[in-house]
Design a protein around this motif. Structure first.
Motif, PDB file in Angstrom:
ATOM      1  N   ASP A  31       0.808  -1.211   0.000  1.00  0.00           N
ATOM      2  CA  ASP A  31       0.000   0.000   0.000  1.00  0.00           C
ATOM      3  C   ASP A  31       0.846   1.267   0.000  1.00  0.00           C
ATOM      4  OD1 ASP A  31      -2.376  -1.468   0.078  1.00  0.00           O
ATOM      5  OD2 ASP A  31      -2.260  -1.649   2.277  1.00  0.00           O
ATOM      6  N   ALA A  32       2.176   1.121   0.157  1.00  0.00           N
ATOM      7  CA  ALA A  32       3.062   2.284   0.211  1.00  0.00           C
ATOM      8  C   ALA A  32       4.385   1.945  -0.469  1.00  0.00           C
ATOM      9  CB  ALA A  32       3.301   2.727   1.659  1.00  0.00           C
ATOM     10  N   VAL A  33       4.992   2.955  -1.052  1.00  0.00           N
ATOM     11  CA  VAL A  33       6.293   2.784  -1.693  1.00  0.00           C
ATOM     12  C   VAL A  33       7.370   2.650  -0.627  1.00  0.00           C
ATOM     13  CG1 VAL A  33       8.033   3.922  -3.130  1.00  0.00           C
ATOM     14  CG2 VAL A  33       5.606   4.038  -3.771  1.00  0.00           C
ATOM     15  N   GLN A  34       8.235   1.663  -0.778  1.00  0.00           N
ATOM     16  CA  GLN A  34       9.335   1.434   0.155  1.00  0.00           C
ATOM     17  C   GLN A  34      10.669   1.563  -0.586  1.00  0.00           C
ATOM     18  OE1 GLN A  34       8.784   1.124   3.295  1.00  0.00           O
ATOM     19  NE2 GLN A  34       6.577   0.721   3.323  1.00  0.00           N
ATOM     20  N   GLU A  35      11.740   1.449   0.181  1.00  0.00           N
ATOM     21  CA  GLU A  35      13.079   1.616  -0.407  1.00  0.00           C
ATOM     22  C   GLU A  35      13.339   0.613  -1.529  1.00  0.00           C
ATOM     23  OE1 GLU A  35      17.816   1.551   0.888  1.00  0.00           O
ATOM     24  OE2 GLU A  35      16.235   1.303   2.403  1.00  0.00           O
ATOM     25  N   GLN A  36      12.878  -0.623  -1.369  1.00  0.00           N
ATOM     26  CA  GLN A  36      13.123  -1.629  -2.397  1.00  0.00           C
ATOM     27  C   GLN A  36      12.440  -1.252  -3.708  1.00  0.00           C
ATOM     28  OE1 GLN A  36      10.940  -5.403  -2.138  1.00  0.00           O
ATOM     29  NE2 GLN A  36      10.096  -4.698  -0.180  1.00  0.00           N
ATOM     30  N   ASP A  37      11.282  -0.605  -3.614  1.00  0.00           N
ATOM     31  CA  ASP A  37      10.597  -0.170  -4.836  1.00  0.00           C
ATOM     32  C   ASP A  37      11.397   0.921  -5.548  1.00  0.00           C
ATOM     33  OD1 ASP A  37       8.316  -1.834  -4.233  1.00  0.00           O
ATOM     34  OD2 ASP A  37       7.760  -0.335  -2.732  1.00  0.00           O
ATOM     35  N   VAL A  38      11.949   1.838  -4.763  1.00  0.00           N
ATOM     36  CA  VAL A  38      12.748   2.924  -5.347  1.00  0.00           C
ATOM     37  C   VAL A  38      13.990   2.361  -6.029  1.00  0.00           C
ATOM     38  CG1 VAL A  38      14.082   5.002  -4.839  1.00  0.00           C
ATOM     39  CG2 VAL A  38      11.888   4.610  -3.694  1.00  0.00           C
ATOM     40  N   ARG A  39      14.619   1.376  -5.400  1.00  0.00           N
ATOM     41  CA  ARG A  39      15.837   0.818  -5.977  1.00  0.00           C
ATOM     42  C   ARG A  39      15.552   0.109  -7.302  1.00  0.00           C
ATOM     43  NH1 ARG A  39      19.783  -2.849  -6.663  1.00  0.00           N
ATOM     44  NH2 ARG A  39      21.845  -2.338  -5.827  1.00  0.00           N
ATOM     45  N   VAL A  40      14.492  -0.678  -7.337  1.00  0.00           N
ATOM     46  CA  VAL A  40      14.139  -1.366  -8.579  1.00  0.00           C
ATOM     47  C   VAL A  40      13.825  -0.356  -9.677  1.00  0.00           C
ATOM     48  CG1 VAL A  40      12.394  -2.831  -9.660  1.00  0.00           C
ATOM     49  CG2 VAL A  40      13.350  -3.463  -7.448  1.00  0.00           C
TER      50      VAL A  40
END
Length: 735
Positions: free
Chosen positions: A293-302
């Protein structure tokens, strides 16, 4: 019948990038770079069958949504009572040879002449609305078509102002382009318009390659059975795409993660703000894809790993790519600027089943948050669909991360010649024994040559002077490949005249000339037909002849002999060639490189559309020895003759960089200078336009390069006139 998306072996980054765009089309599309035969087109075509079905208004050529129709739709206005239907999303392919009117649409010529009405015929942009627009070999697409395509993709609308037609319609689509870098690069400003990019390469793992062949043969033998076997896996992916689309609007992007995105983009020093926006959208799509439900660091890295590689180019010749080390440093730098507030552990919801989608987590875990199948660690491919209908893990350790083998690659190492005189000459231009090596003494005679095989010093980055650039054009009007160098008759460009040739398409019609030709016959034709119509017969049709610019074959012939091998002078020559290569890149030319030294000439680079390849070969050019100028010109003539047979429409421009001091004859006992002049005359007889760059320096100049240029019927330009920088000072210091 299309190959199933879930049956594609490996290529995790490619599949992930396609899926993120399917979840959030606002990401901006995918550019797929890779060598030939790597299933780029197969994966793209397979994606279209996974997209959700579309509700469209019946009869609308622009696929308007019944819930929210386009208020300015040319087929509108639509209202709630308009009948609707459901159909699959379209995969529209844009051929490399497409015309502008086929892409954006144009006047319906048949209705205009028959009924006297101004009607618009939609193009491929209208057909692709709410679907997928696929451009294979996008780097070979004409530049003006690429501009139109990317403008429409960025704005979500296509604006048509042509042939008396003014139309604006919605054009929101998933843009996917594939290209082989060996066939030429896209301009950096066009690369930036693609949201994500992935690099694909064939796996070197035997098990993975065997599985690719096994599935390919199975599909060829029984397409229907193979598709049915993977239907359940594809259905799971399609369901997951639909769920992620529905969840996307509820995904939150916190200020902390927004600052992380800005920090990463600042750390890698990308131009503009498009990278930040693309990463934000892609990170939200990745969070929705994994069920968060929220953007996390792993999403930003990908997202950063897919959005930044092609945006780090500072120069047209820079290789796109970002390695894991650089990305880790950027993420670490961005994290240092964040608050000290502890980051909550990212949720790991269960997905619809691992293996049905690509490996898309930041740490290599499966899409549902569970660890990846250990069987992938050795690169072996998984078996077919399991008993429960889910696809097995298909990724391999080798070749599955497409950017791994090329990320962070740079220009070839040019450190072989440093200031210490690694080529055998001293920093002041003297040889190891103290003898002068540039051959520019007062009498003009050559002293000791540079050591044979010495490396060329790293060329300085130079810019071609605008006054010199105008001289590197082929005279006359050609009919070659569209580009930006010489005048040519093209399908696009300004109309210069009309002709009696029958138009091949609506855009070729010269309407004023056609009406003028038909006007004198109206009285006699009215007596035979309807008096209230303007009658146009086939004999009245006139074609518009357009003039634009073409790309040429630019063949560089470089004198690499001892007379040219003084370190600073050859560095200036290499810098001049590099400036000309940059100019060829911008003008969409095909380039080749011939060098001559010692007793022979060699084709250092066969003609290619990959200008960066010419730069790489220039960096490995060796110097020294005698000067076989005639042999260099004859070898260039053979190269041009072979290219003329392959592509007779592409005109050639030969650029010879030499001081004109020939010392090797074609036959023993002959006159080297006379042989060089005869060879130049043969090029003139072939109709080759030659530009000679005179690299002679020193207080006494023999003007031999001018003599060669005269026999070639070409132009001559001094090296110190060629670039905008102070090359003259570099050359004079080498004398």
């Amino acid at each position: 019948m299309r190959f199933p998306f879930s049956a594609v072996v490996g290529h995790d980054d490619l599949r992930l990038a396609l899926l993120l765009n399917a979840v959030h089309p606002g990401v901006g599309g995918v550019l797929v770079r890779g060598e030939k035969g790597t299933a780029k087109s197969t994966a793209v075509r397979a994606l279209a069958s996974l997209l959700p079905l579309l509700d469209v208004i019946e009869g609308c050529r622009f696929a308007c949504d019944p819930v929210a129709p386009d208020p300015s739709c040319p087929d509108g206005p639509h209202d709630a009572a308009s009948p609707s239907a459901t159909r699959p999303a379209r995969l529209v392919e844009l051929p490399v040879g497409a015309t502008e009117d086929r892409l954006v649409g144009a006047l319906d010529l048949e209705r205009a002449l028959a009924a006297g009405v101004r009607a618009y015929q939609p193009g491929l942009l209208a057909e692709a609305h709410r679907g997928v627009l696929y451009v294979d070999e996008v780097n070979l697409l004409h530049d003006h078509l690429v501009d139109l395509l990317l403008d429409a993709a960025a704005m979500g609308r296509a604006h048509v102002e042509r042939d008396g037609v003014s139309v604006s319609h919605a054009a929101r689509f998933l843009l996917v382009g594939t290209m082989n870098p060996e066939e030429g690069e896209l301009r950096p400003q066009l690369l930036d318009r693609f949201g994500l990019t992935v690099e694909v390469a064939a796996s070197r793992d035997v098990g993975t390659r065997a599985e690719v062949v096994r599935r390919g043969l199975a599909f060829e033998a029984d397409p229907a059975g193979f598709v049915a076997a993977w239907e359940s896996a594809d259905r799971d992916v399609a369901t997951r795409i639909a769920d992620a689309r529905a969840r996307l609007g509820a995904v939150t992007l916190s200020d902390r993660e927004l600052r992380r995105i800005a920090g990463v983009c600042a750390a890698v020093d990308v131009d503009g703000m498009r990278a930040d926006l693309v990463i934000a959208r892609a990170a939200a799509a990745h969070a929705a894809w994994r069920g968060a439900d929220a953007v996390q660091e792993q999403d930003v890295r990908v997202a950063a790993r897919l959005a930044l590689p092609h945006r780090r180019r500072r120069d047209p010749f820079d290789e796109p790519g970002i390695d894991d080390k650089t990305l880790d440093e950027a993420m670490r730098s961005a994290a240092e600027n964040l608050d000290d507030e502890p980051e909550p552990d990212p949720p790991t919801p269960d997905g619809p089943g691992s293996g049905s989608g690509p490996d898309d987590s930041a740490d290599g875990s499966a899409a549902d948050g569970s660890p990846a199948d250990d069987s992938a660690a050795d690169g072996s491919a998984a078996d077919g669909p399991g008993a429960d209908g889910s696809a097995a893990d298909e990724s391999g350790a080798e070749g599955s991360r497409q950017g791994g083998s090329r990320a962070g690659s740079s220009a070839p190492d040019r450190s072989g010649a440093d200031g210490s005189g690694a080529d055998g000459s001293g920093a002041d231009g003297s040889g190891a024994d103290g003898s002068q090596v540039d051959g520019s003494d007062a009498g003009g005679s050559r002293q000791a040559d540079d050591p044979v095989g010495a490396a060329v010093p790293a060329p300085r980055p130079l810019r071609l002077a605008s006054s010199a650039a105008r001289r590197f054009r082929v005279p006359g009007v050609g009919e070659g490949t569209p580009g930006r160098r010489s005048r040519a008759r093209t399908d696009t460009g300004r109309v210069v005249r009309s002709s009696t040739t029958v138009p091949r398409r609506a855009a070729d019609l010269h309407l004023p000339a056609t009406l003028t030709a038909a006007a004198p016959h109206q009285r006699s034709r009215a007596a035979k037909g309807a008096a209230d119509r303007f009658a146009v017969h086939a004999a009245d049709l006139r074609s518009a002849e357009r003039e634009g610019r073409e790309g040429n074959l630019v063949l560089f012939v470089v004198d690499a002999s001892g007379s040219m091998a003084a370190r600073r002078r050859m560095s200036a020559v290499s810098g001049a060639v590099l400036a000309l290569l940059r100019d060829a890149y911008r003008r969409r030319d095909k380039v080749g490189l011939v060098s001559f030294r010692g007793g022979s000439a060699e084709v250092a680079l066969p003609p290619t559309s990959s200008v960066p390849a010419a730069q790489a070969r220039l960096a490995t050019l060796r110097t020294g020895g005698r000067t076989p100028l005639a042999e260099g010109l004859l070898r260039a003539r053979r190269v041009l003759d072979a290219e003329r047979r392959r592509d007779p429409r592409r005109r050639a421009l030969l650029v010879l960089l030499t001081d004109g001091r020939a010392t090797v004859a074609v036959r023993e006992g002959g006159d080297p200078v006379a042989d060089a002049c005869r060879a130049a005359g043969l090029l003139a007889a072939d109709g080759v336009h030659t530009v000679v760059v005179d690299c002679e320096s020193g207080p006494v100049r023999l003007g031999l390069a001018g003599t060669v240029a005269g026999h070639a019927g070409g132009e001559i330009v001094r090296l110190d006139e060629l670039t905008a920088e102070s090359v003259a000072g570099v050359v004079s210091r080498a004398a």
